[in-house]
Design an enzyme around this catalytic site. Structure first.
Site, short mmCIF file in Angstrom:
data_model
loop_
_atom_site.label_atom_id
_atom_site.label_comp_id
_atom_site.label_asym_id
_atom_site.label_seq_id
_atom_site.Cartn_x
_atom_site.Cartn_y
_atom_site.Cartn_z
N GLN A 114 0.88 -1.17 0.00
CA GLN A 114 0.00 0.00 0.00
C GLN A 114 0.91 1.22 0.00
O GLN A 114 1.44 1.61 1.03
CB GLN A 114 -0.91 -0.03 1.23
CG GLN A 114 -1.72 -1.33 1.36
CD GLN A 114 -2.84 -1.45 0.33
OE1 GLN A 114 -3.63 -0.54 0.17
NE2 GLN A 114 -2.90 -2.58 -0.38
N ALA A 138 -11.84 2.81 4.49
CA ALA A 138 -10.89 1.92 3.82
C ALA A 138 -10.05 2.67 2.79
O ALA A 138 -10.25 3.86 2.55
CB ALA A 138 -11.64 0.76 3.17
N HIS A 139 -9.13 1.95 2.16
CA HIS A 139 -8.19 2.57 1.23
C HIS A 139 -8.90 3.11 0.00
O HIS A 139 -9.84 2.53 -0.51
CB HIS A 139 -7.06 1.62 0.82
CG HIS A 139 -7.46 0.25 0.39
ND1 HIS A 139 -6.54 -0.67 -0.02
CD2 HIS A 139 -8.66 -0.36 0.34
CE1 HIS A 139 -7.17 -1.78 -0.32
NE2 HIS A 139 -8.43 -1.63 -0.11
N ASN A 140 -8.40 4.25 -0.48
CA ASN A 140 -8.87 4.89 -1.71
C ASN A 140 -10.29 5.43 -1.64
O ASN A 140 -10.85 5.84 -2.66
CB ASN A 140 -8.73 3.94 -2.91
CG ASN A 140 -7.29 3.66 -3.24
OD1 ASN A 140 -6.72 2.67 -2.79
ND2 ASN A 140 -6.66 4.55 -3.97
N SER A 150 -12.33 2.28 -2.12
CA SER A 150 -12.52 2.99 -3.39
C SER A 150 -13.89 3.63 -3.57
O SER A 150 -14.19 4.14 -4.65
CB SER A 150 -12.22 2.08 -4.59
OG SER A 150 -10.90 1.63 -4.55
#
Lengths: 346, 346, 346
Positions: free
Chosen positions: B199, B240-242, B260
């Site tokens: 990441q 969460a990521h993005n 995302s």
């Protein structure tokens, strides 16, 4: 502690069934029992294990009726869990507290700390803090200005306690829990922006409370967020500002209670439950895991399930039908057809 | 601050109804009002308390119509919460920041720290960090390599900020929140084992954001996880990521947003909501607590409920029928019987 | 790393479609592609971006069929995510570990710490701890008495590890996670008060496990709470006492698993799932986000949804009807009326 079945029976007010002289020196689980240890049987799901456990003694309930011969020595008691709690205390290594302040702790000179309280490495204690006797403050704990802590309190590593929090006696707080962070209060302006409402209240925790790891309890907007005597909170719970929780209520992990809600005494609240703000929950209320409580509950000792929650048995009945909803839809369709045919024939 | 009702009315652009000379020196709640304090009435549930509150002044809305005589002095305003926010600020003790670096803080010499920023005990600041002016970094905060922090930022005890995170101005981050930990990204191989996907992105937080205690915001796989200006996140939230969150969106405690997903501006998202990954939520969307959002929401300002969520009123209507599903099932059964009888008779 | 499309194709066993000499030096996202970088296309939702991305190379699946001309150079591979994981590792800055113990760390002299392991600022290591080689222990980590940690373990800032915890090789633990706090075990007495049951077991974590930020894993009452090899836990997860999780199971954020439940191998569990205590979940079970599992799942590789969870497709079918329950109720009412009319006419 090492003790015979007979000696243990005396401690927990039980009755030996088997060899009163067999010795044990610690606890073990019934399904992978260990020779020389004592186990327990409470949940009937585990009854199968008693017939060939390797444990030397098993605690059972007075009303346990084996359905085959039991080789192991049993001690029967009225309440297995209470007996177990007493025994586990005896077996667990007593932690001897000695008054000691670690060199790497940052303790403000204004702090008043009672006898036989230990402050571990890298603890931060800010201005005008009072801590009682026989407490243990583990490493990396932060205690803000004007905090008051009673006697025999255990605070595990990384707990953060904001200013003005009050904590009673015999409280246990687990790692990385946060007490007294700002309540979530904002006033939307005409443009849809949010202006912070200062949170000038505090958190007050009663006696004999346990608070789980990473649980968060917000300070009140004004007044206090209060956790009653004997309350047990599991891990990752959210208690919002101005909530009050009545005495001896237990709450399982990941439940959240929104602002200003009053929870009664002796409630049992499952995990991942959500309770909206500004309502009251009667004493003795039981709430099934994952339920969402959207309005006040006035009747004591009632049981709830679903989102929004309804009476427990009603939810189960409705859900049993939910599972066959496509069948039901088809039945309606067939009935309609039958009737239409009928009409056209008559 | 001590002020008369008249002086306060001027500050918040309100109208005094009662004694303009009565003095107050702080806030209190309406249900346990205190003489010499000012309270407020916004939620109609609390209207009953205004008739005998001990507070000396009560803020009320312009459209409040008492249904009996009110003894206490009132100040009526257009928006009680905005007025309250302004007043609470006046009453709260202004924290005077002085530039100071605690001896027990580990600050890398490469750090650039602005004027009147205070770094408290046992803070860790790693390589090449920039921190603006008028910030307060509380004890036990960790700030990783290359982090950029704006002006007037408050970071409460125990917050952990991973490398490369960027934080704007006027941000508040509560205790033990985590910014920039690795996103949850793995590639399953043919044997069902998971290989970690590095990441390498970061987290970017806008201006005027508040982040609650123990909330976690994951770094992007690549690019950035972004929190827009004016966003307010409560405690124990997972981003969460993005993910990107639009400006002035508010999210209540324990909600989780998967990877995302793009959340619009000025959304209001209740507690314990789950939102799946790779979708878009339109501006102004309102989501009821505990709902699960499984696909994109394209219409602005719509309201949702349930798992998977459907239009709010539709959920309430359907749920009203859900509660009587066993009755419904019985009705179908009875209808079928009636028709069968009918058929056999004809 | 800088490499040509051709060189990259060799590393990941792919096939170049386009210019084999184009150079890239890092990853980027497809929707905001950057010249000189490599992107990837896996989720079909993003296929639209490939036609005008600014990236210089895009990884695609062997079975990707563009529906218009693609200008960018593509590398096709069997499994995009596995290829990506390999590449991201190549591109990420290799962290060179050097054995170093920060001065401000409190390390008990009894600790045994392997070669090339680094202990950062303000770490606390208590009595009789063993840590393997090539580990990195970040700032503000607490490691209690008798903890055992394997080789190549990364422990991020603020993690708290209680006494007697055992951790395998190649484990990653993110910031502020808590391992080994007391399980939530109390015995109610006759007055409805709760007596704490001592929690004398521990937590055992296998090899190649990742544990998310602010996740909590409770120690066993007796015996061990166990996390199998290859398990991946996201942020804010609660694992209760005596739970065991089978190898290569992945669990998304905010899920909670109650006491003594055994989760099988290679399960995929969504976010915000709740699983009750004392049950068993078969290998390969898939559980949809926000579901509640109320009883054991015996069939392997089955898929579940709802609270309490039922078979996935069945839930979707029932929920489709739930959405039109008021229509259904009206239909029943109409049918009843039709029949009543019919009866009165005949």
């Amino acid at each position: 502690m090492q003790a015979s079945a007979d000696q243990i029976a005396k401690i927990i007010n039980g009755k030996v069934i088997g060899d009163p002289h067999v010795m044990v020196d610690g606890p073990c689980k019934i399904d992978d029992g260990i020779n020389g240890k004592i186990s327990f049987l409470s949940n009937p799901k585990y009854a199968q294990y008693i017939y060939d456990t390797k444990a030397s003694v098993v605690l059972v309930s007075d009303d346990f009726v084996p359905d085959q011969d039991v080789a192991v020595t049993m001690i029967s008691v009225e309440n297995v869990y209470v007996a177990l709690a007493i025994l586990m205390d005896k077996f667990s290594d007593g932690i001897t507290l000695k008054s000691s302040f670690a060199k790497s702790a940052d303790i403000d000179p204004s702090a008043q700390i009672g006898d036989q309280t230990s402050v571990d490495e890298q603890v931060i204690i800010k201005n005008n803090v009072h801590i009682g006797m026989h407490c243990r403050i583990y490493g990396h704990v932060f205690i803000g200005d004007n905090v008051r802590i009673g006697d025999r309190v255990m605070i595990y590593p990384g707990v953060k306690i904001y200013h003005n929090t009050v904590i009673g006696d015999d409280v246990i707080i687990h790692a990385n829990a946060v007490l007294g962070s700002d309540g979530f209060g904002f006033a939307p302006d005409a443009d849809g922006r949010y202006k912070k409402i200062a949170q000038v209240g505090n958190v007050v925790v009663g006696n004999d409370v346990e608070i789980g790891a990473n649980t968060t309890i917000a300070r009140a907007t004004m007044g206090s967020t209060t956790i009653g005597n004997g309350v047990k909170l599991d891990n990752l719970i959210q208690i919002a500002h101005n909530v009050s929780i009545g005495e001896h209520t237990v709450i399982a992990a990941q439940t959240g209670i929104a602002g200003s809600t009053k929870i009664g005494k002796r409630c049992m609240i499952g995990g991942q439950v959500g309770i909206v703000g500004h309502i009251e929950i009667a004493d003795g209320t039981m709430i099934q895991a994952q339920s969402g409580i959207a309005s006040s509950i006035k009747e004591e000792n009632s049981k709830w399930y679903g989102t929004p929650a309804i009476e427990y048995q009603n939810y189960l009945r409705s859900y049993a039908q939910f599972r066959r909803l496509s069948d039901m839809s088809k039945q309606i369709h067939d009935l309609k057809k039958t009737i239409d045919n009928f009409k056209s024939e008559n």
